[in-house]
Design a protein around this motif. Structure first.
Motif, short mmCIF file in Angstrom:
data_model
loop_
_atom_site.label_atom_id
_atom_site.label_comp_id
_atom_site.label_asym_id
_atom_site.label_seq_id
_atom_site.Cartn_x
_atom_site.Cartn_y
_atom_site.Cartn_z
N ARG A 182 -3.93 8.20 -110.99
CA ARG A 182 -2.51 8.22 -111.44
C ARG A 182 -2.32 7.85 -113.07
O ARG A 182 -1.50 8.38 -113.59
CB ARG A 182 -1.70 7.03 -110.89
N LYS A 183 -3.25 7.09 -113.40
CA LYS A 183 -3.32 6.76 -114.93
C LYS A 183 -3.69 7.95 -115.56
O LYS A 183 -2.97 8.46 -116.84
CB LYS A 183 -4.22 5.74 -115.37
N PHE A 184 -4.63 8.85 -115.10
CA PHE A 184 -5.07 10.14 -115.61
C PHE A 184 -4.03 10.86 -115.95
O PHE A 184 -3.67 11.69 -117.02
CB PHE A 184 -6.24 10.96 -114.90
N GLY A 209 -19.20 27.31 -129.56
CA GLY A 209 -17.99 27.12 -129.86
C GLY A 209 -17.14 26.01 -129.21
O GLY A 209 -16.77 25.22 -129.89
N LEU A 210 -17.32 26.21 -127.99
CA LEU A 210 -16.49 25.65 -126.95
C LEU A 210 -16.99 24.27 -126.81
O LEU A 210 -16.38 23.21 -126.65
CB LEU A 210 -15.98 26.34 -125.79
N ILE A 211 -18.33 23.98 -126.89
CA ILE A 211 -19.06 22.77 -126.53
C ILE A 211 -18.64 22.08 -128.07
O ILE A 211 -18.11 20.68 -127.96
CB ILE A 211 -20.43 22.81 -126.56
N PHE A 212 -18.69 22.65 -129.12
CA PHE A 212 -18.50 22.13 -130.42
C PHE A 212 -16.88 21.44 -130.34
O PHE A 212 -16.54 20.60 -130.96
CB PHE A 212 -18.85 22.89 -131.42
N ALA A 213 -16.10 22.67 -130.24
CA ALA A 213 -14.73 22.29 -129.76
C ALA A 213 -14.16 21.29 -128.90
O ALA A 213 -13.44 20.19 -129.31
CB ALA A 213 -13.84 23.62 -129.26
N LEU A 214 -15.01 20.85 -127.95
CA LEU A 214 -14.85 19.52 -126.86
C LEU A 214 -15.09 18.41 -127.75
O LEU A 214 -14.38 17.33 -127.80
CB LEU A 214 -15.61 19.69 -125.81
N ILE A 258 -15.36 17.76 -131.18
CA ILE A 258 -14.44 17.57 -132.30
C ILE A 258 -12.94 17.43 -131.84
O ILE A 258 -12.10 16.53 -132.41
CB ILE A 258 -14.60 18.42 -133.39
N GLN A 259 -12.36 18.19 -130.75
CA GLN A 259 -11.27 17.60 -130.11
C GLN A 259 -11.09 16.37 -129.58
O GLN A 259 -9.98 15.58 -129.70
CB GLN A 259 -10.51 18.92 -129.13
N SER A 260 -12.02 15.84 -128.93
CA SER A 260 -12.04 14.40 -128.44
C SER A 260 -12.07 13.54 -129.63
O SER A 260 -11.37 12.45 -129.60
CB SER A 260 -13.36 14.35 -127.47
N LEU A 261 -12.70 13.64 -130.69
CA LEU A 261 -12.97 13.01 -131.74
C LEU A 261 -11.32 12.74 -132.31
O LEU A 261 -11.13 11.78 -132.97
CB LEU A 261 -14.02 13.30 -132.76
N ALA A 262 -10.89 14.14 -132.41
CA ALA A 262 -9.46 13.87 -132.99
C ALA A 262 -8.56 13.08 -132.13
O ALA A 262 -7.73 12.56 -132.57
CB ALA A 262 -9.14 15.42 -132.95
N ALA A 263 -8.55 13.23 -130.71
CA ALA A 263 -7.75 12.70 -129.98
C ALA A 263 -8.13 10.92 -130.05
O ALA A 263 -7.29 10.09 -130.02
CB ALA A 263 -7.96 12.90 -128.53
N ASN A 264 -9.42 10.60 -130.07
CA ASN A 264 -10.00 9.17 -130.23
C ASN A 264 -9.42 8.66 -131.70
O ASN A 264 -8.86 7.37 -131.63
CB ASN A 264 -11.33 9.20 -130.07
N ARG A 300 -11.10 8.21 -122.66
CA ARG A 300 -11.93 8.82 -121.69
C ARG A 300 -11.08 9.71 -121.02
O ARG A 300 -11.34 10.94 -120.69
CB ARG A 300 -12.25 7.62 -120.61
N TYR A 301 -9.72 9.45 -120.48
CA TYR A 301 -8.78 10.37 -120.02
C TYR A 301 -8.40 11.62 -120.97
O TYR A 301 -8.34 12.60 -120.43
CB TYR A 301 -7.37 9.58 -119.64
N PHE A 302 -8.37 11.33 -122.06
CA PHE A 302 -8.43 12.52 -123.05
C PHE A 302 -9.45 13.39 -123.14
O PHE A 302 -9.32 14.71 -123.23
CB PHE A 302 -7.79 12.33 -124.51
N LEU A 303 -10.44 12.60 -123.05
CA LEU A 303 -11.92 13.65 -123.09
C LEU A 303 -11.95 14.41 -121.69
O LEU A 303 -12.41 15.58 -121.74
CB LEU A 303 -13.17 12.45 -123.08
N ILE A 304 -11.80 13.68 -120.72
CA ILE A 304 -11.65 14.62 -119.34
C ILE A 304 -10.55 15.65 -119.28
O ILE A 304 -10.89 16.92 -118.90
CB ILE A 304 -11.50 13.60 -118.18
N GLU A 305 -9.22 15.47 -119.76
CA GLU A 305 -8.30 16.50 -120.06
C GLU A 305 -8.66 17.56 -120.85
O GLU A 305 -8.68 18.83 -120.46
CB GLU A 305 -6.86 15.63 -120.28
#
Length: 535
Positions: free
Chosen positions: A38-40, A81-86, A88-94, A259-264
């Motif tokens: 539910r939090k996710f 590219g998509l591993i790298f994208a995951l 850096i996008q997670s770093l941006a969210a964090n 963590r939730y933003f990383l999973i999403e």
């Protein structure tokens, strides 16, 4: 220890002033007792919105050409590219969650004015370069549906996105659901065609896990493919979108949100990865078939978005072009909306200026239309297709100017406090970042030198061009080195005072200072309240 930073007056005001501090502990405790799923669900949105940019017409164009020219040999670029994208996008969210500010705002705070304005200009160019494939993709879709010339379709794209933004008042989630449905219809078609074409599993796996750049033009196609996958403006976008979510200010609340933003982001980018692999595999399988007809050979040798619908004829028959064009139209429009929001955040963050969405979109789209219009008139669909590749390469070359600040800020204890990157993430992200920057510099230098050697210009002309271009290349390299080695000076994270023994307890429970002023959530950005796509 919770992440806390010096913020503007609205930081505390928007969180409620004068409440009983103990009520905040109760709120955080009840939040922590909610079921994880539910939090996710409360954090779903930003990652999937950003992932639309990985399915835009620029991606489709580079995927189709990579498959047609090199078969499955560049699938490793998509994977990397998509591993790298995951990452850096997670770093941006964090970064957004932990600091309460998005990337462009931190750049404005950290860098001197001349650097700040240069970074802003480069970010705006990145938004325009990302908008070019969307303009041309939409024009191709209109050409397929209504048989109008591509250059007229380019002119029409100036109004299409404005119309879509205007429809938000009638229910933006319905509009976005329609767009997403159409995009995934196209994805389903490529998956169905992939099952019909039956690409060699062994060859696909080899292409995915054994890097090769031996074919003619492979380096250029790899750089364009990577540029279409990892786009600079997405880093600004993701770091801002997460600020539209209310996050408990305790250490656990911030960690849970990250963590939730990383999973999403992982789920969204995994879907994008599968779709990109399917497009390349279908293009590679069909164009490398032994019994390929003369018509299909001609189409494969000059693959563009405008001619790719023939790849789906085995599944959709005569309706393949219509379904493909509708999905291409949806892809271009959805990704152009994300570009509009990214441009809004970039302007607001660097310059502290804010424009109305329709005005911002009109400005960006008008600039992107000009080169698209000129190229489509002079070069036709083939020239427009090549412009998409050039735009993707521009994005790849621009990546260091948003990536390096992100890597440095997210690894800095003065910006992130206890939420800074671990040593493993720092090593992985910098190795991958330096790798793509090295590929860019290698391609830029060898490509230009090769062109100078083999062109037919007079010797004096080559000398003049060399005098102009080589200093620009040196400036590019020096600018990257400056950003990488410049020491950050601005502190946005403040340690709890050591004189107060209760400060640590207050921070852990979501109290921002020792006198008991409550901060129920990480600063909630009222200035982002109009981001209807992420609410």
């Amino acid at each position: 220890m919770a992440c806390f930073q010096l913020t503007e007056s609205w930081d505390i005001a928007s969180n409620g002033r004068g409440k009983n501090p103990s009520s905040n502990v109760t709120d955080n405790t009840s939040h922590n007792q909610e079921p994880g799923w539910r939090k996710f669900l409360q954090f779903i949105g930003p990652g999937f919105l950003v992932s639309l940019a990985y399915l835009d017409p620029g991606n489709l164009e580079t995927d189709l050409q990579a498959g047609a020219n090199h078969g499955y040999k560049l699938l490793w670029v998509v994977l990397m590219g998509l591993i790298f994208a995951l990452i850096i996008q997670s770093l941006a969210a964090n970064l957004g969650v932990s600091t309460g500010k998005h990337l462009s705002e931190l750049c404005r705070i950290e860098y001197p004015n001349y650097v700040k304005y240069c970074l802003w200009l480069l970010a705006e160019i990145a938004v325009i370069a990302a908008d070019v494939p969307e303009v041309i993709g939409t024009a191709f879709a209109l050409n397929i549906l209504f048989h109008i010339p591509v250059w007229i379709g380019v002119l029409f794209t100036g109004f299409s996105t404005l119309l879509l933004l205007g429809l938000e008042r009638y229910g933006v989630r319905k509009v976005e659901m329609l767009i997403a449905t159409l995009v995934f219809v196209m994805a389903g078609c490529f998956f169905a065609e992939m099952s019909y074409a039956k690409p060699s599993t062994v060859d696909v796996l080899k292409g995915m896990f054994i890097p090769k750049l031996k074919d003619q033009g492979a380096t250029g196609d790899a750089v364009a493919l990577f540029g279409a996958l990892v786009m600079p403006h997405n880093l600004y976008l993701h770091s801002a979108l997460v600020l539209s979510r209310k996050v408990p200010s305790s250490v656990r609340g911030i960690n849970d949100a990250c963590r939730y933003f990383l999973i999403e982001s992982g789920l969204a980018l995994f879907l994008a990865f599968l779709i990109n692999v399917a497009v390349i595999s279908v293009s590679g399988t069909v164009c490398s078939a032994a019994n390929l007809s003369a018509y299909s050979k001609d189409q494969c040798s000059a693959m563009t978005l405008n001619s790719a619908s023939f790849l789906l004829k085995n599944v959709l028959g005569k309706s393949s072009s219509i379904v493909y064009a509708i999905a291409l139209l949806a892809s271009g429009q959805s990704s152009s909306i994300t570009g509009t929001y990214a441009g809004q955040f970039i302007m607001q963050g660097f310059l502290d200026l804010k424009m109305k969405q329709w005005m911002r979109n009109l400005m960006t789209r008008s600039i992107a239309i000009l080169p698209s219009l000129i190229v489509s008139i002079i070069g036709g669909p083939q020239g427009a297709g090549k412009l998409i590749i050039i735009a993707s390469m521009i994005l790849s070359f621009e990546l260091p100017f948003s990536l390096i600040p992100l890597l440095k800020f997210s690894s800095s204890s003065t910006k992130m406090g206890p939420h800074k990157n671990s040593i493993y993430i720092i090593l992985i992200s910098w190795i991958l970042g330096l790798g793509i920057m090295g590929i860019n510099v290698y391609y830029l230098s060898t490509g230009f030198v090769g062109w100078l050697i083999h062109n037919h210009l007079p010797k004096a002309g080559n000398i003049v061009i060399g005098v102009i271009v080589f200093p620009l290349m040196a400036i590019y390299i020096l600018a990257v080195i400056y950003l990488a080695f410049r020491k950050d000076t601005v502190v946005t994270f403040t340690e709890p005072t050591k004189e107060d023994p209760m400060a640590q307890v207050h921070m852990e429970n979501g109290l921002v200072n020792p006198i008991g002023i409550e901060s129920g959530h990480v600063p909630y950005r009222e200035d982002l309240a109009d981001i209807t796509l992420s609410r």
